[in-house]
Design a protein around this motif. Sequence first.
Motif, mmCIF file in Angstrom:
data_model
loop_
_atom_site.group_PDB
_atom_site.id
_atom_site.type_symbol
_atom_site.label_atom_id
_atom_site.label_comp_id
_atom_site.label_asym_id
_atom_site.label_seq_id
_atom_site.Cartn_x
_atom_site.Cartn_y
_atom_site.Cartn_z
ATOM 1 N N ALA A 41 0.812 -1.218 0.000
ATOM 2 C CA ALA A 41 0.000 0.000 0.000
ATOM 3 C C ALA A 41 0.845 1.268 0.000
ATOM 4 O O ALA A 41 0.295 2.372 -0.089
ATOM 5 C CB ALA A 41 -0.933 0.003 1.208
ATOM 6 N N GLY A 42 2.166 1.125 0.099
ATOM 7 C CA GLY A 42 3.051 2.286 0.074
ATOM 8 C C GLY A 42 3.097 3.046 1.377
ATOM 9 O O GLY A 42 3.471 4.229 1.384
ATOM 10 N N LEU A 43 2.779 2.391 2.492
ATOM 11 C CA LEU A 43 2.756 3.080 3.777
ATOM 12 C C LEU A 43 4.127 3.167 4.431
ATOM 13 O O LEU A 43 4.260 3.784 5.486
ATOM 14 C CB LEU A 43 1.783 2.370 4.730
ATOM 15 C CG LEU A 43 0.327 2.306 4.267
ATOM 16 C CD1 LEU A 43 -0.518 1.560 5.287
ATOM 17 C CD2 LEU A 43 -0.234 3.703 4.040
ATOM 18 N N LEU A 44 5.147 2.526 3.845
ATOM 19 C CA LEU A 44 6.483 2.551 4.428
ATOM 20 C C LEU A 44 7.361 3.645 3.840
ATOM 21 O O LEU A 44 8.510 3.808 4.260
ATOM 22 C CB LEU A 44 7.170 1.194 4.226
ATOM 23 C CG LEU A 44 6.433 -0.014 4.795
ATOM 24 C CD1 LEU A 44 7.211 -1.280 4.499
ATOM 25 C CD2 LEU A 44 6.203 0.136 6.287
ATOM 26 N N ARG A 45 6.848 4.385 2.874
ATOM 27 C CA ARG A 45 7.629 5.436 2.219
ATOM 28 C C ARG A 45 7.326 6.782 2.866
ATOM 29 O O ARG A 45 6.182 7.085 3.210
ATOM 30 C CB ARG A 45 7.319 5.505 0.732
ATOM 31 C CG ARG A 45 7.554 4.207 -0.011
ATOM 32 C CD ARG A 45 7.501 4.442 -1.504
ATOM 33 N NE ARG A 45 7.398 3.186 -2.233
ATOM 34 C CZ ARG A 45 6.265 2.694 -2.699
ATOM 35 N NH1 ARG A 45 5.130 3.357 -2.511
ATOM 36 N NH2 ARG A 45 6.241 1.558 -3.359
ATOM 37 N N THR A 46 8.362 7.591 2.999
ATOM 38 C CA THR A 46 8.190 8.940 3.534
ATOM 39 C C THR A 46 7.626 9.854 2.463
ATOM 40 O O THR A 46 8.118 9.888 1.331
ATOM 41 C CB THR A 46 9.531 9.488 4.030
ATOM 42 O OG1 THR A 46 10.081 8.586 4.992
ATOM 43 C CG2 THR A 46 9.360 10.851 4.660
ATOM 44 N N ASP A 47 6.586 10.590 2.799
ATOM 45 C CA ASP A 47 5.983 11.551 1.883
ATOM 46 C C ASP A 47 6.783 12.846 1.974
ATOM 47 O O ASP A 47 6.695 13.575 2.973
ATOM 48 C CB ASP A 47 4.516 11.782 2.248
ATOM 49 C CG ASP A 47 3.775 12.577 1.175
ATOM 50 O OD1 ASP A 47 4.438 13.036 0.222
ATOM 51 O OD2 ASP A 47 2.550 12.735 1.283
ATOM 52 N N GLY A 48 7.588 13.113 0.981
ATOM 53 C CA GLY A 48 8.475 14.270 1.015
ATOM 54 C C GLY A 48 7.849 15.565 0.550
ATOM 55 O O GLY A 48 8.550 16.583 0.448
ATOM 56 N N ARG A 49 6.573 15.574 0.252
ATOM 57 C CA ARG A 49 5.934 16.804 -0.209
ATOM 58 C C ARG A 49 5.856 17.827 0.923
ATOM 59 O O ARG A 49 5.637 17.479 2.074
ATOM 60 C CB ARG A 49 4.529 16.513 -0.733
ATOM 61 C CG ARG A 49 4.508 15.609 -1.944
ATOM 62 C CD ARG A 49 3.092 15.318 -2.364
ATOM 63 N NE ARG A 49 2.342 14.634 -1.299
ATOM 64 C CZ ARG A 49 1.036 14.410 -1.362
ATOM 65 N NH1 ARG A 49 0.335 14.812 -2.410
ATOM 66 N NH2 ARG A 49 0.433 13.781 -0.360
ATOM 67 N N ALA A 50 6.042 19.073 0.566
ATOM 68 C CA ALA A 50 5.970 20.158 1.547
ATOM 69 C C ALA A 50 5.433 21.402 0.846
ATOM 70 O O ALA A 50 5.372 21.465 -0.393
ATOM 71 C CB ALA A 50 7.337 20.433 2.159
ATOM 72 N N VAL A 51 5.062 22.375 1.650
ATOM 73 C CA VAL A 51 4.522 23.614 1.091
ATOM 74 C C VAL A 51 5.627 24.354 0.344
ATOM 75 O O VAL A 51 6.740 24.528 0.860
ATOM 76 C CB VAL A 51 3.939 24.493 2.215
ATOM 77 C CG1 VAL A 51 3.431 25.812 1.653
ATOM 78 C CG2 VAL A 51 2.815 23.757 2.919
ATOM 79 N N GLU A 52 5.326 24.768 -0.867
ATOM 80 C CA GLU A 52 6.311 25.493 -1.665
ATOM 81 C C GLU A 52 6.528 26.878 -1.085
ATOM 82 O O GLU A 52 5.583 27.540 -0.637
ATOM 83 C CB GLU A 52 5.818 25.586 -3.112
ATOM 84 C CG GLU A 52 6.847 26.121 -4.075
ATOM 85 C CD GLU A 52 6.354 26.096 -5.511
ATOM 86 O OE1 GLU A 52 7.023 26.678 -6.377
ATOM 87 O OE2 GLU A 52 5.295 25.506 -5.748
ATOM 88 N N ARG A 53 7.733 27.338 -1.090
ATOM 89 C CA ARG A 53 8.062 28.606 -0.440
ATOM 90 C C ARG A 53 7.499 29.784 -1.224
ATOM 91 O O ARG A 53 7.274 29.722 -2.439
ATOM 92 C CB ARG A 53 9.570 28.758 -0.310
ATOM 93 C CG ARG A 53 10.281 29.130 -1.605
ATOM 94 C CD ARG A 53 11.728 29.488 -1.324
ATOM 95 N NE ARG A 53 12.387 30.037 -2.506
ATOM 96 C CZ ARG A 53 12.375 31.315 -2.823
ATOM 97 N NH1 ARG A 53 11.727 32.182 -2.077
ATOM 98 N NH2 ARG A 53 13.018 31.743 -3.898
ATOM 99 N N LYS A 54 7.290 30.860 -0.514
ATOM 100 C CA LYS A 54 6.790 32.097 -1.128
ATOM 101 C C LYS A 54 7.883 32.740 -1.971
ATOM 102 O O LYS A 54 9.058 32.738 -1.600
ATOM 103 C CB LYS A 54 6.340 33.062 -0.036
ATOM 104 C CG LYS A 54 5.803 34.396 -0.566
ATOM 105 C CD LYS A 54 5.551 35.346 0.578
ATOM 106 C CE LYS A 54 5.116 36.708 0.048
ATOM 107 N NZ LYS A 54 6.136 37.309 -0.826
ATOM 108 N N LYS A 55 7.480 33.303 -3.106
ATOM 109 C CA LYS A 55 8.425 33.946 -4.010
ATOM 110 C C LYS A 55 8.398 35.465 -3.820
ATOM 111 O O LYS A 55 7.362 36.045 -3.460
ATOM 112 C CB LYS A 55 8.100 33.603 -5.470
ATOM 113 C CG LYS A 55 7.985 32.116 -5.760
ATOM 114 C CD LYS A 55 9.234 31.368 -5.441
ATOM 115 C CE LYS A 55 9.184 29.934 -5.908
ATOM 116 N NZ LYS A 55 8.061 29.166 -5.340
ATOM 117 N N THR A 56 9.530 36.082 -4.096
ATOM 118 C CA THR A 56 9.628 37.534 -3.983
ATOM 119 C C THR A 56 8.790 38.200 -5.071
ATOM 120 O O THR A 56 8.834 37.816 -6.237
ATOM 121 C CB THR A 56 11.096 37.972 -4.117
ATOM 122 O OG1 THR A 56 11.884 37.270 -3.154
ATOM 123 C CG2 THR A 56 11.235 39.466 -3.916
ATOM 124 N N GLY A 57 8.010 39.198 -4.670
ATOM 125 C CA GLY A 57 7.162 39.909 -5.619
ATOM 126 C C GLY A 57 5.817 39.266 -5.848
ATOM 127 O O GLY A 57 5.041 39.741 -6.688
#
Length: 349
Positions: free
Chosen positions: A320-336
């Motif tokens: 089921a893929g429960l042993l893998r770390t989910d590396g997704r994270a919130v994308e950082r804010k860009k200047t402007g």
Amino acid sequence: MFVLLRGRTLPTAAVSTRLPVRLASTQMTTSNPFANLDIRPVKRPDTAAYFTRKPKFYDLLSAISNLSRQHPLPRFNEANYKRGKWIPRAELQTKLDIKISPREHELLIRRLGDVSNLRIADPAERETVALYLNQFRRGYVHAETVTKDENGETKVLDHNVGGKKKNNGRRGFLDHLGRWHAFGRRKEATAFAWVVPVETPEATEQVTEQAPRVSDDLELDPELPIVESVKIIDNVPAHAHLPMGDVIVNGKPLAEYFFHGTDRDSVLFPFQVANKVGQYNVFLRVSGGGRTGQAEACQLAVARALYMSDRKAHVPVREAGLLRTDGRAVERKKTGKPKARKSYTWVKR
């Protein structure tokens, strides 16, 4: 008297003073000028590394490279090239008694990784190469056990008596209290899980000796031992007083710590996949991040510990893929920009 020399006329006295005159009584000496010198044959160096700055290191590197040339290399395996698997640079410097740069240490690890990947058909040669590589493994201490086989021949077994193997929390392990322990991460949250299987011990009565049945009105012999039935409970776990299938998160029940039902379902999802709901007591310690990140970190830690408790029975957890770390994270804010990708409304004037 004058003598003609290169077109010039010189007196005889001048010629005699400038040119050496050999007397008749003088005899020529035929002795060897190098006869008195002590000239011994120079020994050749054993290896070409003699002319380098670090002969010991380059001899070692050459010996390892020769092993990889004798056998074909298989597919690349990144696990064999990790620094943590091989001897540290400081320890290698102590053994060889020379200074080794980080680049040279990296080169040696590459050569050791190549040799450990070799596919050697001959079992005897494979064992010899394995014993040779053992001396470069981290924490390895050589020891030999002399035994005799069925034919009475002496056999020397090599084994490691080094330090205690480090437990890997990412894969999960069994601690000294009999709990399956693992950790998981999601975004900024980190969770540690202890999974304990619930056992229902059955009390069994065990009578050590068979005493004769006596009636109430019969007088007992004072010398006759009185044997009572003894109740013995085997394999009583320390967590037997806990309710079955209890989940504790930071000292609180699951329902009190995670208010949303989706977060609670996320923590218990590995048990649903493995069809083991209510068969384990779970203790969780989580910190960092928000509630959703903490719930998913707990899910990963529980899944790893559950899978290591019984790999064959919990294959659906891995599939089921429960042993893998989910590396997704919130994308950082860009200047402007107000957010990571959102832009302000364009205004012409």
